[in-house]
Design a protein around this motif. Structure first.
Motif, PDB file in Angstrom:
ATOM      1  N   HIS A  13      38.211  44.075  43.757  1.00 50.95           N
ATOM      2  CA  HIS A  13      37.316  43.829  42.620  1.00 50.95           C
ATOM      3  C   HIS A  13      37.520  44.891  41.535  1.00 50.95           C
ATOM      4  O   HIS A  13      37.690  44.561  40.361  1.00 50.95           O
ATOM      5  CB  HIS A  13      35.858  43.815  43.077  1.00 50.95           C
ATOM      6  N   TYR A  22      40.053  46.884  41.156  1.00 45.90           N
ATOM      7  CA  TYR A  22      41.410  46.792  40.619  1.00 45.90           C
ATOM      8  C   TYR A  22      41.453  45.757  39.484  1.00 45.90           C
ATOM      9  O   TYR A  22      41.971  46.038  38.403  1.00 45.90           O
ATOM     10  CB  TYR A  22      42.424  46.422  41.709  1.00 45.90           C
ATOM     11  N   ALA A  23      40.921  44.573  39.738  1.00 39.78           N
ATOM     12  CA  ALA A  23      40.949  43.508  38.716  1.00 39.78           C
ATOM     13  C   ALA A  23      40.202  43.940  37.459  1.00 39.78           C
ATOM     14  O   ALA A  23      40.662  43.708  36.329  1.00 39.78           O
ATOM     15  CB  ALA A  23      40.364  42.216  39.288  1.00 39.78           C
ATOM     16  N   TRP A  24      39.048  44.573  37.641  1.00 43.42           N
ATOM     17  CA  TRP A  24      38.257  45.032  36.492  1.00 43.42           C
ATOM     18  C   TRP A  24      39.060  46.049  35.678  1.00 43.42           C
ATOM     19  O   TRP A  24      39.113  45.977  34.451  1.00 43.42           O
ATOM     20  CB  TRP A  24      36.941  45.635  36.984  1.00 43.42           C
ATOM     21  N   CYS A  25      39.673  46.997  36.362  1.00 42.60           N
ATOM     22  CA  CYS A  25      40.437  48.043  35.677  1.00 42.60           C
ATOM     23  C   CYS A  25      41.705  47.492  35.035  1.00 42.60           C
ATOM     24  O   CYS A  25      42.030  47.851  33.899  1.00 42.60           O
ATOM     25  CB  CYS A  25      40.805  49.155  36.655  1.00 42.60           C
ATOM     26  N   LYS A  26      42.431  46.660  35.735  1.00 43.20           N
ATOM     27  CA  LYS A  26      43.711  46.147  35.232  1.00 43.20           C
ATOM     28  C   LYS A  26      43.520  45.394  33.924  1.00 43.20           C
ATOM     29  O   LYS A  26      44.351  45.480  33.022  1.00 43.20           O
ATOM     30  CB  LYS A  26      44.357  45.244  36.283  1.00 43.20           C
ATOM     31  N   GLU A  27      42.402  44.678  33.807  1.00 41.86           N
ATOM     32  CA  GLU A  27      42.107  43.941  32.580  1.00 41.86           C
ATOM     33  C   GLU A  27      41.917  44.881  31.387  1.00 41.86           C
ATOM     34  O   GLU A  27      42.241  44.539  30.253  1.00 41.86           O
ATOM     35  CB  GLU A  27      40.843  43.103  32.792  1.00 41.86           C
ATOM     36  N   ARG A  28      41.412  46.072  31.635  1.00 38.20           N
ATOM     37  CA  ARG A  28      41.093  47.021  30.567  1.00 38.20           C
ATOM     38  C   ARG A  28      42.109  48.154  30.431  1.00 38.20           C
ATOM     39  O   ARG A  28      42.247  48.740  29.365  1.00 38.20           O
ATOM     40  CB  ARG A  28      39.706  47.606  30.823  1.00 38.20           C
ATOM     41  N   PRO A  51      45.936  48.592  31.457  1.00 35.44           N
ATOM     42  CA  PRO A  51      47.139  47.967  32.032  1.00 35.44           C
ATOM     43  C   PRO A  51      47.943  48.879  32.958  1.00 35.44           C
ATOM     44  O   PRO A  51      48.698  48.390  33.792  1.00 35.44           O
ATOM     45  CB  PRO A  51      47.973  47.586  30.807  1.00 35.44           C
ATOM     46  N   THR A  55      46.833  50.482  35.391  1.00 40.63           N
ATOM     47  CA  THR A  55      46.233  50.504  36.728  1.00 40.63           C
ATOM     48  C   THR A  55      47.257  50.026  37.750  1.00 40.63           C
ATOM     49  O   THR A  55      47.837  48.951  37.611  1.00 40.63           O
ATOM     50  CB  THR A  55      44.979  49.613  36.791  1.00 40.63           C
TER      51      THR A  55
END
Length: 118
Positions: A89, A91-97, A99, A101
């Motif tokens: 969860h 990871y997905a939140w961070c990767k969106e904001r 890159p 990550t």
């Protein structure tokens, strides 16, 4: 490859009600969680950073506002809120904001870690 990490802390409860009734995690319980975010880049930016640590402040606000002192089953809307699930969860939140990550680790206890790294 350059890598940086930053830790975030929060306390919360959860319950793994899908487990057998005699499993300790089937009961309502809580943890002092540690979330460790890793960012990676092959080159540094003009300031010599993978990413300025200050750029991770929105993650701290997200964790403090949505996870700290909450019941995680309610926050995530399901009953399988494991460290593995939390790592994915975040990871997905961070990767969106952010890159850069590359991985997220979550700890429930001083001796246990779960990691999501695609």
């Amino acid at each position: 490859m350059y890598r940086i990490t930053k830790e975030f802390h929060f306390s919360a409860s959860h319950q793994l009600s899908h487990l057998p009734a005699d499993h300790q995690c089937a009961r309502l319980h809580g943890h002092n969680y540690i979330v460790e975010v890793e960012l990676a880049a092959t080159d540094l930016d003009e300031n010599g950073f993978v990413r300025d640590y200050h750029d991770l402040a929105p993650l701290k606000r997200y964790i403090d506002g949505s996870f700290d002192h909450r019941h995680l089953n309610d926050v995530l809307g399901h009953d399988r809120v494991t460290s593995e699930c939390l790592a994915r969860h975040f990871y997905a939140w961070c990767k969106e904001r952010l890159p850069e990550t590359s991985a997220v680790r979550v700890s429930e206890t001083p001796k246990t870690w779960a990691e999501y790294r695609p």
